[in-house]
Design a protein around this motif. Structure first.
Motif, PDB file in Angstrom:
ATOM      1  N   TRP A 187       0.833  -1.192   0.000  1.00  0.00           N
ATOM      2  CA  TRP A 187       0.000   0.000   0.000  1.00  0.00           C
ATOM      3  C   TRP A 187       0.874   1.249   0.000  1.00  0.00           C
ATOM      4  CZ3 TRP A 187      -4.045   2.256  -1.457  1.00  0.00           C
ATOM      5  CH2 TRP A 187      -4.364   3.530  -0.968  1.00  0.00           C
ATOM      6  N   GLN A 188       1.951   1.233   0.750  1.00  0.00           N
ATOM      7  CA  GLN A 188       2.854   2.381   0.776  1.00  0.00           C
ATOM      8  C   GLN A 188       3.533   2.592  -0.580  1.00  0.00           C
ATOM      9  OE1 GLN A 188       5.222   1.262   4.138  1.00  0.00           O
ATOM     10  NE2 GLN A 188       3.772   2.099   5.613  1.00  0.00           N
ATOM     11  N   VAL A 189       3.745   1.518  -1.321  1.00  0.00           N
ATOM     12  CA  VAL A 189       4.260   1.657  -2.691  1.00  0.00           C
ATOM     13  C   VAL A 189       3.265   2.445  -3.533  1.00  0.00           C
ATOM     14  CG1 VAL A 189       4.802   0.402  -4.822  1.00  0.00           C
ATOM     15  CG2 VAL A 189       5.700  -0.413  -2.631  1.00  0.00           C
ATOM     16  N   LEU A 190       1.986   2.126  -3.388  1.00  0.00           N
ATOM     17  CA  LEU A 190       0.966   2.844  -4.153  1.00  0.00           C
ATOM     18  C   LEU A 190       0.868   4.302  -3.715  1.00  0.00           C
ATOM     19  CD1 LEU A 190      -1.890   0.172  -4.321  1.00  0.00           C
ATOM     20  CD2 LEU A 190      -0.164   0.713  -6.054  1.00  0.00           C
ATOM     21  N   GLU A 191       0.985   4.550  -2.427  1.00  0.00           N
ATOM     22  CA  GLU A 191       0.972   5.933  -1.939  1.00  0.00           C
ATOM     23  C   GLU A 191       2.137   6.719  -2.547  1.00  0.00           C
ATOM     24  OE1 GLU A 191      -1.170   7.525  -0.104  1.00  0.00           O
ATOM     25  OE2 GLU A 191      -1.893   6.352   1.597  1.00  0.00           O
ATOM     26  N   ARG A 192       3.324   6.102  -2.569  1.00  0.00           N
ATOM     27  CA  ARG A 192       4.497   6.782  -3.113  1.00  0.00           C
ATOM     28  C   ARG A 192       4.359   6.980  -4.622  1.00  0.00           C
ATOM     29  NH1 ARG A 192       7.854   3.453  -1.527  1.00  0.00           N
ATOM     30  NH2 ARG A 192       8.945   2.694  -3.367  1.00  0.00           N
ATOM     31  N   ALA A 193       3.748   6.010  -5.282  1.00  0.00           N
ATOM     32  CA  ALA A 193       3.523   6.138  -6.717  1.00  0.00           C
ATOM     33  C   ALA A 193       2.613   7.324  -7.010  1.00  0.00           C
ATOM     34  CB  ALA A 193       2.911   4.846  -7.269  1.00  0.00           C
ATOM     35  N   HIS A 194       1.572   7.474  -6.204  1.00  0.00           N
ATOM     36  CA  HIS A 194       0.664   8.614  -6.392  1.00  0.00           C
ATOM     37  C   HIS A 194       1.394   9.924  -6.120  1.00  0.00           C
ATOM     38  CE1 HIS A 194      -2.907  11.078  -6.339  1.00  0.00           C
ATOM     39  NE2 HIS A 194      -2.658  11.455  -5.101  1.00  0.00           N
ATOM     40  N   GLN A 195       2.218   9.957  -5.082  1.00  0.00           N
ATOM     41  CA  GLN A 195       2.940  11.176  -4.724  1.00  0.00           C
ATOM     42  C   GLN A 195       3.991  11.567  -5.767  1.00  0.00           C
ATOM     43  OE1 GLN A 195       2.646  13.440  -2.404  1.00  0.00           O
ATOM     44  NE2 GLN A 195       0.975  12.512  -1.267  1.00  0.00           N
ATOM     45  N   THR A 196       4.409  10.622  -6.582  1.00  0.00           N
ATOM     46  CA  THR A 196       5.421  10.907  -7.599  1.00  0.00           C
ATOM     47  C   THR A 196       4.841  10.941  -9.004  1.00  0.00           C
ATOM     48  OG1 THR A 196       6.003   8.542  -7.558  1.00  0.00           O
ATOM     49  CG2 THR A 196       7.386  10.033  -6.275  1.00  0.00           C
ATOM     50  N   GLY A 197       3.521  10.952  -9.108  1.00  0.00           N
ATOM     51  CA  GLY A 197       2.888  11.121 -10.405  1.00  0.00           C
ATOM     52  C   GLY A 197       2.923   9.900 -11.296  1.00  0.00           C
ATOM     53  N   ARG A 198       3.190   8.726 -10.727  1.00  0.00           N
ATOM     54  CA  ARG A 198       3.175   7.507 -11.524  1.00  0.00           C
ATOM     55  C   ARG A 198       1.753   7.198 -12.000  1.00  0.00           C
ATOM     56  NH1 ARG A 198       8.168   7.042 -13.100  1.00  0.00           N
ATOM     57  NH2 ARG A 198       9.537   5.584 -12.006  1.00  0.00           N
ATOM     58  N   VAL A 199       1.656   6.585 -13.166  1.00  0.00           N
ATOM     59  CA  VAL A 199       0.358   6.145 -13.677  1.00  0.00           C
ATOM     60  C   VAL A 199      -0.072   4.918 -12.888  1.00  0.00           C
ATOM     61  CG1 VAL A 199      -0.910   5.268 -15.667  1.00  0.00           C
ATOM     62  CG2 VAL A 199       0.828   7.054 -15.980  1.00  0.00           C
ATOM     63  N   LEU A 200      -1.250   4.995 -12.284  1.00  0.00           N
ATOM     64  CA  LEU A 200      -1.755   3.896 -11.462  1.00  0.00           C
ATOM     65  C   LEU A 200      -2.762   3.066 -12.251  1.00  0.00           C
ATOM     66  CD1 LEU A 200      -2.301   5.829  -8.122  1.00  0.00           C
ATOM     67  CD2 LEU A 200      -0.560   4.094  -8.551  1.00  0.00           C
ATOM     68  N   PRO A 201      -2.770   1.744 -12.039  1.00  0.00           N
ATOM     69  CA  PRO A 201      -3.782   0.908 -12.694  1.00  0.00           C
ATOM     70  C   PRO A 201      -5.182   1.352 -12.301  1.00  0.00           C
ATOM     71  CG  PRO A 201      -2.032  -0.444 -11.730  1.00  0.00           C
ATOM     72  CD  PRO A 201      -1.810   0.953 -11.240  1.00  0.00           C
ATOM     73  N   ASP A 202      -6.115   1.187 -13.216  1.00  0.00           N
ATOM     74  CA  ASP A 202      -7.491   1.635 -12.973  1.00  0.00           C
ATOM     75  C   ASP A 202      -8.081   1.024 -11.712  1.00  0.00           C
ATOM     76  OD1 ASP A 202      -7.372   3.181 -15.240  1.00  0.00           O
ATOM     77  OD2 ASP A 202      -8.355   1.694 -16.529  1.00  0.00           O
ATOM     78  N   ASP A 203      -7.715  -0.216 -11.391  1.00  0.00           N
ATOM     79  CA  ASP A 203      -8.302  -0.907 -10.244  1.00  0.00           C
ATOM     80  C   ASP A 203      -8.003  -0.228  -8.917  1.00  0.00           C
ATOM     81  OD1 ASP A 203      -9.386  -2.770 -11.897  1.00  0.00           O
ATOM     82  OD2 ASP A 203      -7.868  -4.310 -11.540  1.00  0.00           O
ATOM     83  N   VAL A 204      -6.909   0.533  -8.832  1.00  0.00           N
ATOM     84  CA  VAL A 204      -6.559   1.174  -7.564  1.00  0.00           C
ATOM     85  C   VAL A 204      -6.622   2.700  -7.647  1.00  0.00           C
ATOM     86  CG1 VAL A 204      -5.111  -0.739  -6.822  1.00  0.00           C
ATOM     87  CG2 VAL A 204      -4.077   1.151  -8.102  1.00  0.00           C
ATOM     88  N   LEU A 205      -6.859   3.228  -8.831  1.00  0.00           N
ATOM     89  CA  LEU A 205      -6.891   4.677  -9.002  1.00  0.00           C
ATOM     90  C   LEU A 205      -7.970   5.318  -8.143  1.00  0.00           C
ATOM     91  CD1 LEU A 205      -5.660   7.063 -10.507  1.00  0.00           C
ATOM     92  CD2 LEU A 205      -7.336   6.679 -12.335  1.00  0.00           C
ATOM     93  N   SER A 206      -9.074   4.610  -7.934  1.00  0.00           N
ATOM     94  CA  SER A 206     -10.187   5.164  -7.153  1.00  0.00           C
ATOM     95  C   SER A 206      -9.797   5.450  -5.709  1.00  0.00           C
ATOM     96  CB  SER A 206     -11.381   4.202  -7.175  1.00  0.00           C
ATOM     97  OG  SER A 206     -11.014   2.956  -6.606  1.00  0.00           O
ATOM     98  N   TYR A 207      -8.769   4.784  -5.201  1.00  0.00           N
ATOM     99  CA  TYR A 207      -8.317   5.035  -3.830  1.00  0.00           C
ATOM    100  C   TYR A 207      -7.823   6.471  -3.655  1.00  0.00           C
ATOM    101  CZ  TYR A 207      -8.140  -0.089  -3.234  1.00  0.00           C
ATOM    102  OH  TYR A 207      -8.437  -1.429  -3.158  1.00  0.00           O
ATOM    103  N   PHE A 208      -7.413   7.095  -4.743  1.00  0.00           N
ATOM    104  CA  PHE A 208      -6.788   8.402  -4.650  1.00  0.00           C
ATOM    105  C   PHE A 208      -7.625   9.529  -5.236  1.00  0.00           C
ATOM    106  CE2 PHE A 208      -3.543   5.109  -4.762  1.00  0.00           C
ATOM    107  CZ  PHE A 208      -2.800   5.432  -3.634  1.00  0.00           C
ATOM    108  N   LEU A 209      -8.853   9.233  -5.623  1.00  0.00           N
ATOM    109  CA  LEU A 209      -9.732  10.263  -6.127  1.00  0.00           C
ATOM    110  C   LEU A 209     -10.357  11.037  -4.976  1.00  0.00           C
ATOM    111  CD1 LEU A 209     -11.554   8.288  -8.978  1.00  0.00           C
ATOM    112  CD2 LEU A 209      -9.627   9.891  -9.194  1.00  0.00           C
TER     113      LEU A 209
END
Length: 349
Positions: A323-345
């Protein structure tokens, strides 16, 4: 359905959600350009991928500290009114570095900056912190200056001596301290010539002998102590500057070494050209983002019970990591898979 942040609370590293790059600027023209670049990159990535710290310490001319502080206030307040960011629900992150607590201008800095721009700021940076008492003095000054109805600001501190490194754990334990930065150049110079000047730099990739900032034992030990103290208390360790700001390869090696080997989740920038390389170097790889998304999705479907993925056991400990990998990916502007993108909307009420 519960959000992963609700399920996976309690991780010491959960505080590491600050942008991975902290960009310092102290001259008015450069501050304006830095804030403009921040707005452009925030729109580009859909998240604020770097902080801008407006500098009242090194940036203010001697005798002109009050005017400089008021100029910083005006810039910070004006920056938060950017209509393009407001329309998209994106808030930028701005901090201010004031003078050290024992400096004659410290109290005036804090009164002006926090009192007049506290609502526009995300944190206050205090340099040359030596003891827990310095932290408490800074917090008391900040709270005394905070306007009614404005939330207390988090405190970022800069550790620049061996004595301060020795006290890193107690400094990191203070509840208002959000991040600790390492002041490399002051640390080296505080040793009275016992550490060579090479330890302020980054050696070439074909050089295996020079004792640079990643290979001198005393400097490396200090970096590790600060990172360990931060992670023990859920705070963000912020790596020092790379002065070779025109050498992109050196900067990327430094950022990767700091993040992959030393546990730093944030790094200083002192030139606009350093920002993108730092963000890129500290971002998770695309393969790791894809794996993290897959595992978090599988874990949620299993209601966070242990699962097997590709023959490997995963439970809440590894769920927290991914989960922290996904948080860091969002914080660095990485493209997130659609399945988890909703977590950050943004949440729509």
């Amino acid at each position: 359905m519960a959000h992963p942040r609700e399920i996976l609370l309690g991780a010491q590293g959960a505080a590491g959600l600050l942008p991975v790059c902290d960009h310092y600027s102290g001259v008015e023209a450069r501050m304006v350009k830095s804030l403009q670049l921040q707005a452009e990159m925030t729109e580009e990535f859909g998240a604020c991928v770097f902080d801008v710290t407006l500098d009242c310490e090194d940036g203010a001319p001697v005798g002109g500290e009050d005017d400089h502080a008021n100029m910083v206030v005006a810039l910070a307040n004006a920056a938060q009114t950017a209509p393009n960011l407001i329309a998209k629900g994106l808030r930028r992150r701005i901090g201010v570095r004031v003078h050290a607590v024992d400096h004659a201008e410290f109290a005036a800095d804090v009164q002006t900056v926090v009192g007049l721009a506290g609502a526009a700021l995300s944190y206050l940076m205090v340099p040359k912190v030596e003891t827990l008492w310095d932290v408490e003095r800074a917090v008391a000054a900040m709270d005394a200056a905070t306007a009614l109805g404005v939330a207390p600001l988090p405190l970022h501190v800069l550790i620049e001596s061996s004595a301060a490194v020795h006290r890193a754990f107690e400094i990191a334990a203070h509840p208002r301290v959000q991040s600790i930065s390492f002041g490399l150049m002051d640390f080296v110079s505080s040793h009275g010539g016992a550490i060579p000047s090479s330890a302020m730099g980054v050696r070439r990739s074909d050089d295996s002998d020079t004792l640079d900032q990643f290979h001198h034992p005393l400097v490396l030990r200090a970096k590790l102590d600060i990172a360990s103290a931060c992670h023990a208390h859920g705070k963000v360790p912020s790596h020092c500057v790379v002065t070779e700001f025109k050498d992109v390869a050196a900067l990327q090696r430094a950022a990767r070494s700091a993040s992959r080997a030393l546990g730093y989740t944030r790094m200083w920038s002192i030139h606009p050209d350093q920002i993108r390389p730092i963000v890129e170097a500290m971002a998770p790889d695309a393969e790791e983002v894809a794996l993290a998304a897959h595992i978090v999705q599988q874990a949620q479907r299993a209601e966070w019970a242990p699962i097997s993925v590709d023959g490997k056991l995963h439970d809440r400990a590894s769920y927290r990591y991914f989960w922290q990998v996904l948080e860091r990916a969002h914080q660095t502007g990485r493209v997130l898979p659609d399945d988890v993108l909703s977590y950050f909307l943004p949440v729509v009420h």
